[in-house]
Design a protein around this motif. Structure first.
Motif, PDB file in Angstrom:
ATOM      1  N   LEU A  36     -47.732  13.438  19.431  1.00 55.65           N
ATOM      2  CA  LEU A  36     -47.029  12.599  18.463  1.00 55.65           C
ATOM      3  C   LEU A  36     -45.763  12.009  19.074  1.00 55.65           C
ATOM      4  N   LEU A  37     -45.023  12.829  19.785  1.00 53.41           N
ATOM      5  CA  LEU A  37     -43.785  12.361  20.392  1.00 53.41           C
ATOM      6  C   LEU A  37     -44.069  11.361  21.506  1.00 53.41           C
ATOM      7  N   HIS A  38     -44.959  11.695  22.406  1.00 54.21           N
ATOM      8  CA  HIS A  38     -45.201  10.853  23.575  1.00 54.21           C
ATOM      9  C   HIS A  38     -45.901   9.539  23.223  1.00 54.21           C
ATOM     10  N   LEU A  39     -46.881   9.577  22.333  1.00 50.37           N
ATOM     11  CA  LEU A  39     -47.669   8.377  22.039  1.00 50.37           C
ATOM     12  C   LEU A  39     -47.100   7.512  20.926  1.00 50.37           C
ATOM     13  N   TYR A  40     -46.394   8.148  19.976  1.00 50.47           N
ATOM     14  CA  TYR A  40     -45.945   7.395  18.801  1.00 50.47           C
ATOM     15  C   TYR A  40     -44.446   7.493  18.539  1.00 50.47           C
ATOM     16  N   GLY A  41     -43.729   8.305  19.282  1.00 51.97           N
ATOM     17  CA  GLY A  41     -42.294   8.460  19.063  1.00 51.97           C
ATOM     18  C   GLY A  41     -41.966   9.194  17.780  1.00 51.97           C
ATOM     19  N   ILE A  42     -42.885  10.026  17.316  1.00 50.06           N
ATOM     20  CA  ILE A  42     -42.722  10.747  16.048  1.00 50.06           C
ATOM     21  C   ILE A  42     -42.376  12.206  16.342  1.00 50.06           C
ATOM     22  N   THR A  43     -41.351  12.697  15.671  1.00 44.46           N
ATOM     23  CA  THR A  43     -41.018  14.114  15.745  1.00 44.46           C
ATOM     24  C   THR A  43     -41.099  14.721  14.352  1.00 44.46           C
ATOM     25  N   ILE A  44     -41.421  15.973  14.307  1.00 43.04           N
ATOM     26  CA  ILE A  44     -41.421  16.725  13.048  1.00 43.04           C
ATOM     27  C   ILE A  44     -40.285  17.731  13.161  1.00 43.04           C
ATOM     28  N   THR A  45     -39.317  17.612  12.278  1.00 41.76           N
ATOM     29  CA  THR A  45     -38.141  18.467  12.394  1.00 41.76           C
ATOM     30  C   THR A  45     -38.216  19.709  11.530  1.00 41.76           C
ATOM     31  N   GLY A  46     -39.060  19.714  10.524  1.00 39.15           N
ATOM     32  CA  GLY A  46     -39.161  20.890   9.690  1.00 39.15           C
ATOM     33  C   GLY A  46     -40.028  20.646   8.476  1.00 39.15           C
ATOM     34  N   ILE A  47     -40.528  21.719   7.945  1.00 43.85           N
ATOM     35  CA  ILE A  47     -41.367  21.657   6.761  1.00 43.85           C
ATOM     36  C   ILE A  47     -40.845  22.715   5.800  1.00 43.85           C
ATOM     37  N   THR A  48     -40.654  22.329   4.564  1.00 40.39           N
ATOM     38  CA  THR A  48     -40.197  23.301   3.570  1.00 40.39           C
ATOM     39  C   THR A  48     -41.223  23.414   2.453  1.00 40.39           C
ATOM     40  N   ARG A  49     -41.223  24.531   1.826  1.00 40.78           N
ATOM     41  CA  ARG A  49     -42.098  24.769   0.680  1.00 40.78           C
ATOM     42  C   ARG A  49     -41.214  25.109  -0.499  1.00 40.78           C
ATOM     43  N   GLU A  50     -41.441  24.415  -1.584  1.00 42.99           N
ATOM     44  CA  GLU A  50     -40.650  24.687  -2.781  1.00 42.99           C
ATOM     45  C   GLU A  50     -41.455  25.466  -3.783  1.00 42.99           C
TER      46      GLU A  50
END
Length: 50
Positions: A36-50
């Motif tokens: 995702l980072l290398h091909l699309y410049g997308i990072t995932i910084t975190g996921i929360t559950r409510e």
């Protein structure tokens, strides 16, 4: 996190143009998060559950 990255990568492959967002000295990884980072410049910084 890996499951979310895999789903986002599948979406990105269908909906976004690939680019090259890695630094010249970096080897692209083979995990969904790395791709995702290398091909699309997308990072995932975190996921929360409510």
């Amino acid at each position: 996190m890996e499951a979310a990255a895999g789903q986002l990568l599948a979406w990105a492959r269908k909906n976004l143009a690939q680019g090259d967002y890695g630094a010249a000295h970096e080897k692209p990884g083979h995990t969904p998060i790395d791709m995702l980072l290398h091909l699309y410049g997308i990072t995932i910084t975190g996921i929360t559950r409510e």
